[in-house]
Design an enzyme around this catalytic site. Structure first.
Site, PDB file in Angstrom:
ATOM      1  N   HIS A 275      44.200  46.274  31.945  1.00  0.00           N
ATOM      2  CA  HIS A 275      43.711  46.590  33.532  1.00  0.00           C
ATOM      3  C   HIS A 275      44.642  47.500  34.191  1.00  0.00           C
ATOM      4  CE1 HIS A 275      41.172  43.057  32.411  1.00  0.00           C
ATOM      5  NE2 HIS A 275      40.446  43.477  33.531  1.00  0.00           N
ATOM      6  N   HIS A 381      43.132  36.355  36.268  1.00  0.00           N
ATOM      7  CA  HIS A 381      42.392  37.510  36.088  1.00  0.00           C
ATOM      8  C   HIS A 381      42.989  38.842  36.777  1.00  0.00           C
ATOM      9  CE1 HIS A 381      38.847  39.326  34.004  1.00  0.00           C
ATOM     10  NE2 HIS A 381      39.238  40.486  34.626  1.00  0.00           N
ATOM     11  N   HIS A 460      38.377  44.537  42.627  1.00  0.00           N
ATOM     12  CA  HIS A 460      39.239  45.638  41.813  1.00  0.00           C
ATOM     13  C   HIS A 460      40.242  46.549  42.644  1.00  0.00           C
ATOM     14  CE1 HIS A 460      36.843  43.766  38.506  1.00  0.00           C
ATOM     15  NE2 HIS A 460      37.419  44.160  37.540  1.00  0.00           N
TER      16      HIS A 460
END
Length: 602
Positions: A275, A381, A460
C-alpha cells in the site's frame, strides 16, 4: 599454380622491404578481409540504438554517444499518424553522462517508432529522426484472461492536456499460493501470499501504452523465495523522476529507464509491506508494514499483525521510528461499527462475487488477513501515509476505521470519521463537521442531513493537498472516498453505492472539518470503486487527477479503471480515460501523473 606462387613471393619481398625500412603494417588474410573493411552503420551522427538497455523497461532506449559530446539535447517521440501524442523532453549533461548516450523514453509498443533527436555538436545544429522498433507489451497470462492490453473505451483530453501521461498499477491473480506468512494450515495469510506481480504501465491521453515495467525480472512467480514475491501497489516519484515502490518483503528504487538504485529487504521482524512506500524530504522513507510474532494484548498468544504498523527507515534502510497502531489506538482496535457494515467482496476479492457477503466479527475468527477486530486481524487496514512536516506528524488512512493524524510522540491529534464507537478519550479527538462559516452541521451517528458534507468510508490516499491552507492551524487533505459501508450499512440496492474524490479543510485548533470540494458522487454506480483508487493535486495545471480503479468490479460487467483530471474551481473534466479488462477480480490500484520534462533534468 605458378601465378599464385609469384603473388606470394612478391608479397613476401614487399613485406621484407618495409620491415627493413622500419615501417609497420597489419596484413589480413584474404578470407577475413570483409571483417576489416566493415563499417559501423548508425542512423545519425552518434552511435547505435540499444532498446531496453537495463532489461526491465522495454519501451525505452539509449542512443550511444560514441565518445561525442552533444549539447542542448531535446528528444521528441513522435505520436502515431492521425492524432497520436508526442512526448518531448530535454536531456541534461548529467543524464547524457549517466547513460553514456541519449535516453529515449515513451516509445509505443510493437511499433516502429519515429524519434526526433535535436542537439548541437561542435557548434553545428543537428536534427535526426531515428526509427526504433519495439516488442509487444508483455501482459501477465493467467487463466480466464484473453486480452493482452486493456480495452480503451473512452479517451478525451481538452486542449492543453493532450500530453498528459498516467502510470497505472493493475493487480490480477496469483500463479500459486504455496507460501504465506501464516500458521501451517495456510488459512490465514498476509501480503506475502499476494503472488501476482502488478502490471505497471503508462498510458497517454489516447489510451496508448507508452511505457511498462517488466517486474518479472526480479519476481519469483514459482513461489520458491518468499522474499521475491508479492504485489507492487504503492508508487511515488522522487524529485529526479525515480520510482519507489514496495513488494511484500522488499522495497525498490528504479529510474524509469529501468536502472536499479536499490532493492532492500524489510528489516528483520517486519513483514507484509504493501500500500505505501513514501519518500521523505530527508531521504528517509515511511513504510506500511506488519509485525512478526506480536504478543496479542491481554493474552499469552503470539501472532503476526495485519497492516497496522508504520516504520521510518533512513537512507541506509535502518529503522529509526515505529508507529504501533495497536498500542496507539488501544481499545479502539475493537471498534467494529464500520467493519460490520462492509461488503466482504470489497475486502476479500477471492470469494463469490455473485452475492452480497456481510463481514462478521466474532472471537472464533482466526488470526491473519481476516477482516475483524483486534490485533492479529485486519482491523485497521492502513492503506496510505501522508507526512505533515509542519508538526512532524503522519496522517494515516485506516480503511476500516477512519483517517487519523498521529504525532511522533505516538499521540492521536485528530480523527476524521463519524463519532461512533470510539472510547471516551478518542471520541474527544473526532473532528466536528462545520460549514464555510464555522457553523456546526447536522451530523449524528454516521449520517449528515441538509448538507453536502459526508465523511469518507473505506477511503484511500488521505494525502495532504497543496491546493488549500497548510500551516500551524490548518491542514488540507484530499481523499478518495470509496464509500463501501457508507453510513455504516449497505444500501438496499447495490447500484445505489457511489465513490468520490473529496477535499477537506481541517482546523486543528478548533477541531473542526469543512468539506471544500468533491467529484464523482453525481456519477453514482458507474464511477463506484469498492477498493483501491487515489486522488492528488497538481499545482502546475491547477487540477486534481484521480483514478477510480475498479468500476463495475462487483457486477458481471467488465471492470473499468477511470482516470480523470478535474478543475476544482469550475468542475470541468479536463481528461477522461476509461480502460477496461476482461478478467475479474483484476483491479487497478493507483495512478500516477508523470511529466517527461522532469525526468532527465539532472
Amino acid at each position: 599454380m605458378a601465378a599464385i606462387h609469384f603473388k606470394r613471393m612478391a608479397s613476401s619481398i614487399a613485406l621484407a622491404t618495409m620491415l627493413a625500412a622500419g615501417a609497420t603494417m597489419v596484413v589480413a588474410p584474404d578470407a577475413h578481409a570483409a571483417v576489416f573493411e566493415r563499417k559501423k552503420e548508425t542512423q545519425g551522427e552518434l552511435g547505435k540504438v540499444i532498446v531496453n538497455p537495463y532489461k526491465v523497461a522495454p519501451l525505452t532506449a539509449v542512443i550511444e554517444r560514441e565518445g561525442k559530446d552533444p549539447k542542448n539535447i531535446r528528444v521528441t517521440v513522435l505520436g502515431k499518424p492521425g492524432g497520436g501524442v508526442d512526448i518531448s523532453y530535454p536531456v541534461s549533461e548529467g543524464a547524457l553522462l549517466n547513460h553514456d548516450g541519449i535516453p529515449i523514453f515513451g516509445l509505443y509498443d510493437d511499433y516502429v517508432n519515429q524519434v526526433k533527436v535535436e542537439y548541437t555538436l561542435d557548434g553545428k545544429k543537428i536534427s535526426t529522426v531515428y526509427k526504433i522498433r519495439t516488442n509487444p507489451f508483455t501482459a501477465r497470462p493467467f487463466e480466464g484472461r484473453y486480452e493482452l492490453k486493456p480495452k480503451v473505451e473512452k479517451a478525451k483530453a481538452v486542449k492543453g492536456f493532450e500530453g498528459r501521461l498516467y502510470m497505472l498499477t493493475m493487480m490480477g491473480n496469483a500463479d500459486n499460493k504455496e507460501w504465506a506468512w501464516a500458521r501451517p494450515d495456510h488459512k490465514a495469510h498476509g501480503a506475502g501470499e499476494w503472488l501476482e506481480p502488478a502490471e505497471i504501465y503508462m498510458v497517454d491521453t489516447k489510451g496508448e501504452i507508452r511505457w511498462f515495467f517488466d517486474s518479472e525480472q526480479f519476481y519469483d512467480k514459482y513461489g520458491r523465495s518468499i522474499d521475491d514475491q508479492g504485489r507492487i501497489m504503492s508508487m511515488h516519484q522522487m524529485p529526479n523522476g525515480d520510482l519507489v515502490f514496495g513488494m511484500a518483503q522488499k522495497y525498490f528504487r528504479y529510474t524509469l529507464m529501468g536502472e536499479p538504485s536499490f532493492a532492500r529487504k524489510l528489516p528483520r521482524g517486519y513483514i507484509d509491506l504493501s500500500h505505501e512506500v513514501l519518500p521523505m524530504d530527508n531521504g528517509h522513507m515511511l513504510l506500511r508494514v506488519a509485525k512478526t510474532n506480536y504478543n496479542i494484548p491481554g493474552t499469552k498468544e503470539v501472532a503476526h499483525t495485519v497492516r497496522d504498523h508504520i516504520i521510518e527507515v533512513d537512507d541506509g534502510g535502518r529503522v529509526v521510528e515505529e508507529w504501533d497502531m495497536v498500542e496507539i489506538m488501544g481499545k479502539n482496535q475493537f471498534r467494529k461499527d464500520l467493519i460490520v457494515g462492509l461488503d466482504a467482496r470489497a475486502v476479500c476479492l477471492n470469494i463469490d462475487m455473485s452475492a452480497d457477503h456481510p463481514v462478521e466479527v466474532k472471537e472464533s475468527i482466526p488470526y491473519g488477513d481476516n477482516t475483524s477486530t483486534g490485533a492479529g486481524r485486519n482491523w485497521a487496514h492502513i492503506n496510505s501515509i501522508s507526512y505533515d512536516k509542519k508538526d512532524d506528524s503522519i496522517i494515516l488512512s485506516l480503511r476500516h476505521q477512519g483517517i487519523v493524524k498521529v504525532g511522533r510522540d505516538k499521540q492521536v491529534k485528530w480523527i476524521l470519521a463519524p463519532n461512533v464507537g470510539w472510547t471516551k478519550d478518542m471520541a474527544a479527538k473526532v473532528l466536528t463537521p462545520v460549514d464555510r462559516n464555522g457553523k456546526k452541521l447536522n451530523c449524528e451517528n454516521a449520517t449528515c442531513k441538509d448538507t453536502d458534507f459526508d465523511w469518507s468510508f473505506t477511503q484511500h490516499t488521505a494525502w495532504i493537498s497543496e491546493r488549500g491552507e497548510n500551516n500551524a492551524r490548518f491542514a488540507t487533505i484530499s481523499v478518495f472516498d470509496n464509500g463501501d459501508g457508507r453510513e455504516h450499512e449497505q444500501p438496499a440496492v447495490s447500484q445505489d453505492k457511489w465513490s468520490r474524490a473529496v477535499e477537506y479543510k481541517i482546523d486543528e485548533k478548533n477541531m473542526t472539518v469543512q468539506q471544500t470540494w468533491q467529484f464523482g458522487k453525481e456519477r453514482g454506480w458507474d464511477w463506484y470503486s469498492a477498493v483501491t483508487s487515489n486522488v492528488k493535486w497538481d499545482a502546475e495545471k491547477g487540477t486534481y487527477w484521480m483514478l477510480s480503479g475498479n468500476v463495475h468490479l462487483l457486477s458481471p460487467e467488465r471492470t473499468q479503471g477511470i482516470i480523470n483530471e478535474v478543475d476544482p474551481k469550475t468542475g470541468e473534466v479536463k481528461v477522461e480515460l476509461v480502460l477496461s479488462n476482461d478478467k475479474k477480480p483484476a483491479v487497478y490500484y493507483r495512478s500516477h501523473l508523470v511529466k517527461p520534462e522532469n525526468l532527465f533534468r539532472y
